[in-house]
Design a protein around this motif. Structure first.
Motif, PDB file in Angstrom:
ATOM      1  N   LEU A 388      45.017  45.965  52.474  1.00 42.57           N
ATOM      2  CA  LEU A 388      44.930  45.630  53.870  1.00 42.57           C
ATOM      3  C   LEU A 388      44.410  44.517  53.838  1.00 42.57           C
ATOM      4  CD1 LEU A 388      42.852  48.138  56.030  1.00 42.57           C
ATOM      5  CD2 LEU A 388      45.078  47.540  55.973  1.00 42.57           C
ATOM      6  N   LEU A 389      44.340  43.114  53.269  1.00 42.98           N
ATOM      7  CA  LEU A 389      44.334  42.085  52.879  1.00 42.98           C
ATOM      8  C   LEU A 389      44.645  41.470  51.715  1.00 42.98           C
ATOM      9  CD1 LEU A 389      42.485  39.324  53.624  1.00 42.98           C
ATOM     10  CD2 LEU A 389      40.544  39.928  51.964  1.00 42.98           C
ATOM     11  N   VAL A 390      45.108  41.685  49.831  1.00 40.41           N
ATOM     12  CA  VAL A 390      45.819  41.105  49.159  1.00 40.41           C
ATOM     13  C   VAL A 390      46.318  42.357  48.294  1.00 40.41           C
ATOM     14  CG1 VAL A 390      47.140  40.072  47.637  1.00 40.41           C
ATOM     15  CG2 VAL A 390      45.216  38.550  49.888  1.00 40.41           C
ATOM     16  N   ASN A 391      47.883  42.249  48.236  1.00 33.23           N
ATOM     17  CA  ASN A 391      47.923  43.938  48.160  1.00 33.23           C
ATOM     18  C   ASN A 391      47.607  44.122  46.289  1.00 33.23           C
ATOM     19  OD1 ASN A 391      48.428  47.024  47.817  1.00 33.23           O
ATOM     20  ND2 ASN A 391      50.800  46.437  48.279  1.00 33.23           N
ATOM     21  N   SER A 392      47.134  43.029  45.357  1.00 33.98           N
ATOM     22  CA  SER A 392      47.555  43.055  44.228  1.00 33.98           C
ATOM     23  C   SER A 392      45.576  42.154  43.347  1.00 33.98           C
ATOM     24  CB  SER A 392      48.104  42.454  43.895  1.00 33.98           C
ATOM     25  OG  SER A 392      48.686  42.656  42.408  1.00 33.98           O
ATOM     26  N   PRO A 393      45.009  42.596  42.941  1.00 33.65           N
ATOM     27  CA  PRO A 393      43.745  42.782  42.111  1.00 33.65           C
ATOM     28  C   PRO A 393      43.649  41.057  42.278  1.00 33.65           C
ATOM     29  CG  PRO A 393      44.186  43.729  40.632  1.00 33.65           C
ATOM     30  CD  PRO A 393      45.465  44.004  41.440  1.00 33.65           C
ATOM     31  N   TYR A 394      43.994  40.206  42.403  1.00 32.21           N
ATOM     32  CA  TYR A 394      43.913  38.488  41.938  1.00 32.21           C
ATOM     33  C   TYR A 394      42.584  38.042  41.792  1.00 32.21           C
ATOM     34  CZ  TYR A 394      48.942  38.022  41.065  1.00 32.21           C
ATOM     35  OH  TYR A 394      50.879  38.352  40.788  1.00 32.21           O
ATOM     36  N   MET A 395      41.856  38.559  42.859  1.00 29.48           N
ATOM     37  CA  MET A 395      40.772  37.771  42.544  1.00 29.48           C
ATOM     38  C   MET A 395      39.945  38.531  41.524  1.00 29.48           C
ATOM     39  SD  MET A 395      41.240  35.188  44.952  1.00 29.48           S
ATOM     40  CE  MET A 395      42.560  35.544  45.851  1.00 29.48           C
ATOM     41  N   SER A 396      39.598  39.328  41.488  1.00 26.11           N
ATOM     42  CA  SER A 396      38.924  40.468  40.475  1.00 26.11           C
ATOM     43  C   SER A 396      39.459  39.323  38.773  1.00 26.11           C
ATOM     44  CB  SER A 396      38.965  41.551  40.088  1.00 26.11           C
ATOM     45  OG  SER A 396      40.368  41.635  39.540  1.00 26.11           O
ATOM     46  N   ALA A 397      40.638  38.881  38.468  1.00 22.79           N
ATOM     47  CA  ALA A 397      41.009  38.603  37.242  1.00 22.79           C
ATOM     48  C   ALA A 397      40.638  36.920  37.365  1.00 22.79           C
ATOM     49  CB  ALA A 397      42.477  38.502  37.580  1.00 22.79           C
ATOM     50  N   LEU A 398      40.350  35.821  38.663  1.00 24.11           N
ATOM     51  CA  LEU A 398      39.726  34.967  38.948  1.00 24.11           C
ATOM     52  C   LEU A 398      38.856  34.242  38.621  1.00 24.11           C
ATOM     53  CD1 LEU A 398      42.904  33.946  40.589  1.00 24.11           C
ATOM     54  CD2 LEU A 398      42.875  33.618  38.617  1.00 24.11           C
ATOM     55  N   ARG A 399      38.093  35.012  38.430  1.00 20.73           N
ATOM     56  CA  ARG A 399      36.535  34.748  38.523  1.00 20.73           C
ATOM     57  C   ARG A 399      35.843  33.947  37.451  1.00 20.73           C
ATOM     58  NH1 ARG A 399      31.959  39.746  38.099  1.00 20.73           N
ATOM     59  NH2 ARG A 399      30.838  38.052  37.375  1.00 20.73           N
ATOM     60  N   ALA A 400      35.971  32.732  37.486  1.00 20.47           N
ATOM     61  CA  ALA A 400      35.965  31.800  36.599  1.00 20.47           C
ATOM     62  C   ALA A 400      34.889  31.994  34.538  1.00 20.47           C
ATOM     63  CB  ALA A 400      35.111  30.331  37.426  1.00 20.47           C
ATOM     64  N   GLU A 401      34.378  32.991  35.869  1.00 20.50           N
ATOM     65  CA  GLU A 401      33.256  33.135  34.219  1.00 20.50           C
ATOM     66  C   GLU A 401      34.561  33.622  33.354  1.00 20.50           C
ATOM     67  OE1 GLU A 401      31.174  32.194  37.537  1.00 20.50           O
ATOM     68  OE2 GLU A 401      32.293  34.353  37.445  1.00 20.50           O
ATOM     69  N   ARG A 402      35.202  35.215  33.876  1.00 16.05           N
ATOM     70  CA  ARG A 402      36.145  35.649  32.606  1.00 16.05           C
ATOM     71  C   ARG A 402      37.113  35.087  32.241  1.00 16.05           C
ATOM     72  NH1 ARG A 402      36.073  39.992  37.103  1.00 16.05           N
ATOM     73  NH2 ARG A 402      34.181  41.442  36.989  1.00 16.05           N
ATOM     74  N   GLY A 403      37.430  33.709  32.402  1.00 16.56           N
ATOM     75  CA  GLY A 403      38.182  32.750  31.861  1.00 16.56           C
ATOM     76  C   GLY A 403      39.482  33.187  31.618  1.00 16.56           C
ATOM     77  N   ILE A 404      40.329  34.136  32.331  1.00 16.95           N
ATOM     78  CA  ILE A 404      41.451  34.109  31.913  1.00 16.95           C
ATOM     79  C   ILE A 404      42.682  33.126  31.974  1.00 16.95           C
ATOM     80  CG2 ILE A 404      43.785  35.985  32.697  1.00 16.95           C
ATOM     81  CD1 ILE A 404      41.197  37.368  32.165  1.00 16.95           C
ATOM     82  N   ASP A 405      43.282  33.509  30.271  1.00  8.74           N
ATOM     83  CA  ASP A 405      44.629  32.903  30.224  1.00  8.74           C
ATOM     84  C   ASP A 405      45.979  33.478  31.008  1.00  8.74           C
ATOM     85  OD1 ASP A 405      42.537  31.521  28.450  1.00  8.74           O
ATOM     86  OD2 ASP A 405      42.488  33.278  27.799  1.00  8.74           O
ATOM     87  N   LEU A 406      45.654  34.817  30.788  1.00  7.02           N
ATOM     88  CA  LEU A 406      47.567  35.181  31.382  1.00  7.02           C
ATOM     89  C   LEU A 406      46.442  36.757  32.750  1.00  7.02           C
ATOM     90  CD1 LEU A 406      50.522  35.432  30.877  1.00  7.02           C
ATOM     91  CD2 LEU A 406      50.016  36.676  28.453  1.00  7.02           C
ATOM     92  N   ILE A 407      48.049  36.356  32.853  1.00  5.25           N
ATOM     93  CA  ILE A 407      47.625  37.528  34.110  1.00  5.25           C
ATOM     94  C   ILE A 407      49.458  38.621  33.613  1.00  5.25           C
ATOM     95  CG2 ILE A 407      47.493  38.195  36.222  1.00  5.25           C
ATOM     96  CD1 ILE A 407      45.736  36.356  37.188  1.00  5.25           C
TER      97      ILE A 407
END
Length: 526
Positions: A388-407
């Motif tokens: 209902l807000l954004v239909n994909s969980p980008y924010m969980s992957a964008l937590r800086a502490e997780r250091g995601i290099d590739l989505i």
């Protein structure tokens, strides 16, 4: 038991430590050499989209596993229908190394079933054990098992994830969304903790749903089971108008198929009355129609029933006082409700409830300056489908502490297939979160390709975006597939599941080399 801050949980860190050797081995098998310290942090994201998203995610994961690419992922996160897939495959530890688990899930959703009796029993259990019983409980018991073909009473905190990608389930705080605190709305649940992704406030998952006051646990409550978690994750697959219209159609079809009672019709009428009031539209005619349905069953029913009653909980803050008064006083418009013998077709546990996803607020009255005051004011919070807000969980992957290099974004959305990534880019700019620039054309929205790569900013992850239906796997039948696999419809037949799995799998097969090229590029950068 409550953590204020965005640091990673110790349990998550330990899991990642055990997962990274699997990622390293996967890359080396695909001729991408890297040291253990050079392993890229890759997250697979699954969007919402009802059963279409669940089956599409299964098809994508199945092909990633067959092609030896699934073990490249460190994280897996989902919204709505994608979480239904996740909950199913994660039933067994180390599933990502065993293609048989995915195949068993496909077999179950294609040929399995859950009886109405078992669904009603689950609904009774929720009413008996959940002090915050709401429409999410009804939705969970009566709809989710119809799609996933199972009632799973295990809990997230008891998951033994083995060496699989670390799972993250996402929802949103409804009250924050309504009040315009978008940054605070994003919420995630992992096997170790649940909390506000960007706001930085978490509680142990086993205690999510318990009663806290001033940061102290006052009363331990049972943790939600996995069926309920799937219910709250997929509790609202589009905006309110679409939910109302499609759910009403679904329930009426269900009532015709059951040919036994009007319970689904009554629930549909309740929902329509609710949203009509919230929109400020004329609603008295709906009251008369609902009264008529109730009267038809006041003579009795073979199922155990009870008097209809209202459960008046706190309404979202944007509802005006006059509308709240109307809802609170609706009982006066139902003469049948004044009788001690009023009956409805629903079992004993069903009551009228006007709120979705009520849960005790673990931040209640904490008074910590690091967290927005609005998150600390109410004894309860209300959660719903993150789509209902954004239909994909980008924010969980964008937590800086997780250091995601590739989505790797597997997008199963209805409508514009580029909407999730463009909306995320706008929010990231507002929140000052590094994210690549998204440049798409109108043609990308109407006739999307199968594979997009977005990158550029130094601190931003590379984003691979893969729409389910595209001109490469659907050709001239693109609109046909969009119409065939709607978000709201009765559970798919086995042949539909097989066809959809194949379409999702084609995207992975056709883009294996593209995926490996981007992964190798990330490794070289590290």
């Amino acid at each position: 038991m409550i953590k204020i801050g965005t640091s990673l949980n110790k349990g998550e860190k330990n899991h990642l430590k055990g997962r990274k050797p699997c990622v390293q081995q996967c890359l080396e098998k695909n001729n991408i050499p890297c040291t253990l310290g050079n392993v890229p942090n890759i997250a697979i994201l699954g969007s919402g989209g009802g059963e279409r998203a669940m089956v599409g995610m299964l098809g994508s994961l199945s092909k990633l596993a067959e092609l030896g690419l699934l073990d490249a992922a460190l994280y897996m996160s989902g919204v709505s229908g994608a979480t239904w897939c996740m909950a199913s495959v994660y039933e067994k530890p180390n599933w990502s190394s065993d293609i048989k688990q995915i195949k068993s899930v496909v077999e179950r959703i294609g040929h399995g079933s859950v009886s109405l009796r078992d669904q009603i029993s689950l609904l009774k259990k929720y009413h008996r054990t959940n002090a915050n019983f709401s429409l999410t409980d009804v939705w969970t018991a009566l709809v989710v098992p119809m799609v996933v073909k199972k009632i799973d009473e295990s809990t997230l905190s008891n998951y033994q994830t083995g060496q699989d990608p670390y799972p993250i389930y996402t929802i949103i705080d409804q009250d924050c969304k309504y009040e315009g605190f978008i940054h605070e709305s994003f919420f995630e649940l992992t096997p170790h903790e649940a909390g506000y992704t960007l706001a930085g406030a978490f509680v142990e998952t086993s205690s999510f749903g318990s009663i806290f006051n001033k940061g102290v646990l006052r009363e331990k409550k049972p943790e939600m089971d996995m069926t309920y978690l799937q219910g709250v994750c997929g509790s609202a697959l589009a905006d309110k108008e679409v939910i109302l219209k499609k759910l009403k159609e679904w329930l009426e079809i269900w009532a015709e198929e059951l040919q036994s009672h009007d319970g689904p019709k009554i629930l549909a009428q309740m929902l329509e009355l609710n949203y009509c009031i919230l929109r400020g539209e004329q609603w008295t005619q709906l009251v008369d129609e609902l009264n008529a349905l109730l009267t038809d069953f006041s003579a009795g029913d073979p199922m155990e029933v009870k008097s209809l009653n209202f459960k008046n909980t706190k309404m979202p803050s944007q509802i005006k006082a006059d509308k709240m008064d109307k809802i609170k006083n609706l009982k006066q418009y139902f003469p049948i409700l004044k009788s001690q013998h009023a009956k409805i077709a629903f079992p004993k546990c069903v009551t009228l409830s006007w709120i979705w996803g009520t849960n005790y607020n673990f931040l209640y009255d904490m008074n910590v300056p690091q967290v927005h005051q609005n998150l600390q004011e109410s004894e309860t919070s209300h959660f719903e489908d993150a789509g209902l807000l954004v239909n994909s969980p980008y924010m969980s992957a964008l937590r800086a502490e997780r250091g995601i290099d590739l989505i790797i974004s597997l997008d199963f959305s209805a409508g514009d297939p580029m909407q999730t990534v463009t909306e995320t880019a706008k929010l990231c700019k507002e929140f000052d979160i590094p994210f690549p620039a998204i440049n798409v054309t109108k043609c990308d929205s109407t006739s999307p390709k199968a594979f997009y790569v977005f990158k550029g900013l130094k601190k931003a992850p590379t984003v691979i975006h893969m729409p389910l239906f595209n001109i490469e796997n659907c050709g001239s039948e693109l609109e046909h597939y969009r119409e065939k696999y709607g978000t709201f419809q009765l559970p798919y037949k086995p042949e539909m599941i097989e066809d959809l799995m194949e379409k999702a799998g084609e995207n992975i097969i056709n883009n294996k080399e593209n995926l490996l090229r981007e992964i190798e590029s990330i490794v070289k950068q590290k």
